[in-house]
Design an enzyme around this catalytic site. Structure first.
Site, PDB file in Angstrom:
ATOM      1  CE  LYS A  54      -3.790  -2.426   2.277  1.00 11.32           C
ATOM      2  NZ  LYS A  54      -4.494  -2.735   3.540  1.00 11.32           N
ATOM      3  CD  GLN A  98      -3.385  -4.353   6.732  1.00  6.20           C
ATOM      4  OE1 GLN A  98      -3.314  -3.377   5.989  1.00  6.20           O
ATOM      5  NE2 GLN A  98      -4.039  -5.450   6.377  1.00  6.20           N
ATOM      6  CG  ASP A 121      -9.426   0.155   5.203  1.00  6.51           C
ATOM      7  OD1 ASP A 121      -9.150  -0.120   4.017  1.00  6.51           O
ATOM      8  OD2 ASP A 121      -8.616   0.032   6.145  1.00  6.51           O
TER       9      ASP A 121
END
Ligand code: NDP
Length: 289
Positions: A54, A98, A121
């Site tokens: 990422k 994460q 997200d």
């Protein structure tokens, strides 16, 4: 029939270059460079790879990235304090925590603490609610990548019978909601399956578009697929034989009309859609710039 391959790498590069171009215009207009802060708690090797990928994608797109690495024994309160600091930092536009988090951390509290405008997200309940109501701020990266894969390959979604195997908050559930919405990229007739589904093969064989996200290597076999169906494999499983999906690719490609490979299918698109959301986050926070 041998299926044609739906290549996620090529599509992801195309989407990333579109984002990079829009980003150049945004920076020229506002003087603001979007910044994505990743929070990686502990040393999970798979998570380290995901976060590294990422960050590389950010670098290529012209997005500044930060990496925060609290130790594995971090408490919920300590992580909440870090999220709060990132929420208040005007130079940070997107926050990515994460998953999975270590067991002692209350994941729901942490994800709810992220400022919804920085929630790249789309895990915050406010953003999930907006998706359900078909007025999204951000779309969740993996389902959005799958939807783009279908749209950009001109695979008919409206009226199609879509079967999704897996009902997680990250993939299956938002995927179902997005494909059943009214409008472009939606209007499908969606069935969601899970571990309690009775006679799963009978259900999956009904699908025009079959999306599998369960985390079981090569679970979906050719007898579970209607000839000519489009098969999207979201699974990423680390085995002794390398990375494999949830679909028995070699056998299923002889039955399907189009199929995504693993690796090189949905995975790269997830990252491209994250770049999209990082830019959207900066745009949302920079309305008055
Ligand atoms: P979860 O473990 O959160 O959810 C798995 C889902 O699959 C559950 O709903 C579960 O049912 C269902 N399931 C498990 N086994 C079966 C079975 N035998 N038959 C029917 N349903 C079953 O997984 P995620 O959604 O987070 O991830 C799924 C896969 O996708 C993983 O391989 C993951 O690595 C991958 N992934 C890939 C991404 C990418 O970028 N390509 C991004 C995110 C995930 P129940 O609810 O009943 O337990």
């Amino acid at each position: 029939m041998t299926a044609s391959i739906l290549d996620g790498k090529i599509l992801s590069e195309q989407i990333r270059s579109e984002v990079a171009q829009e980003l150049t215009e945004f920076v020229a207009k506002t003087g603001v460079t979007p910044c994505l802060a990743a929070v990686l708690v502990g040393d999970n090797p798979a998570s380290q790879v995901y976060v590294r990928n990422k960050q590389k994608a950010c670098e290529k797109a012209g997005i500044t990235s930060q990496l925060h690495r609290p130790p594995a024994e971090t408490t919920t309160e300590e992580l909440l304090a870090l999220v709060d600091r990132l929420n208040r930092d005007a130079a940070v536009h997107g926050i990515l925590v994460q998953l999975p988090l270590p067991k002692q951390i209350e994941e729901t509290r942490v994800l709810e603490a992220v400022n919804p405008l920085k929630d790249v997200d789309a895990f915050h309940p406010e953003n999930v609610g907006r998706i359900v109501q078909n007025r999204p701020r951000f779309l969740p990266c993996t389902p959005h990548g799958v939807q783009q894969m279908l749209l950009r390959h001109a695979i008919p979604i409206a009226g199609a019978k879509v079967v999704i195997v897996g009902r997680s908050d990250i993939v299956g559930k938002p995927m179902a909601i997005m494909l059943m919405q009214r409008g472009r990229g939606g209007d499908a007739t969606v069935t969601v399956c899970h571990s309690r589904t009775r006679d799963l093969p009978a259900v999956t064989r009904e699908a025009d578009i079959l999306i599998v996200a369960i985390g079981q290597p090569k679970f979906l076999t050719s007898d579970m697929v209607k000839p000519g169906a489009v098969v999207i494999d979201v699974g990423i499983n680390r085995t002794d034989g390398g990375l494999v999906g949830d679909v028995d690719f070699e056998a299923v490609k002889e039955v399907a009309s189009q199929i995504t490979p693993v690796p090189g299918g949905v995975g790269p698109l997830t990252i491209a859609m994250l770049m999209r959301n990082a830019l959207t986050a900066a745009q949302l926070q920079c309305k008055e710039c």
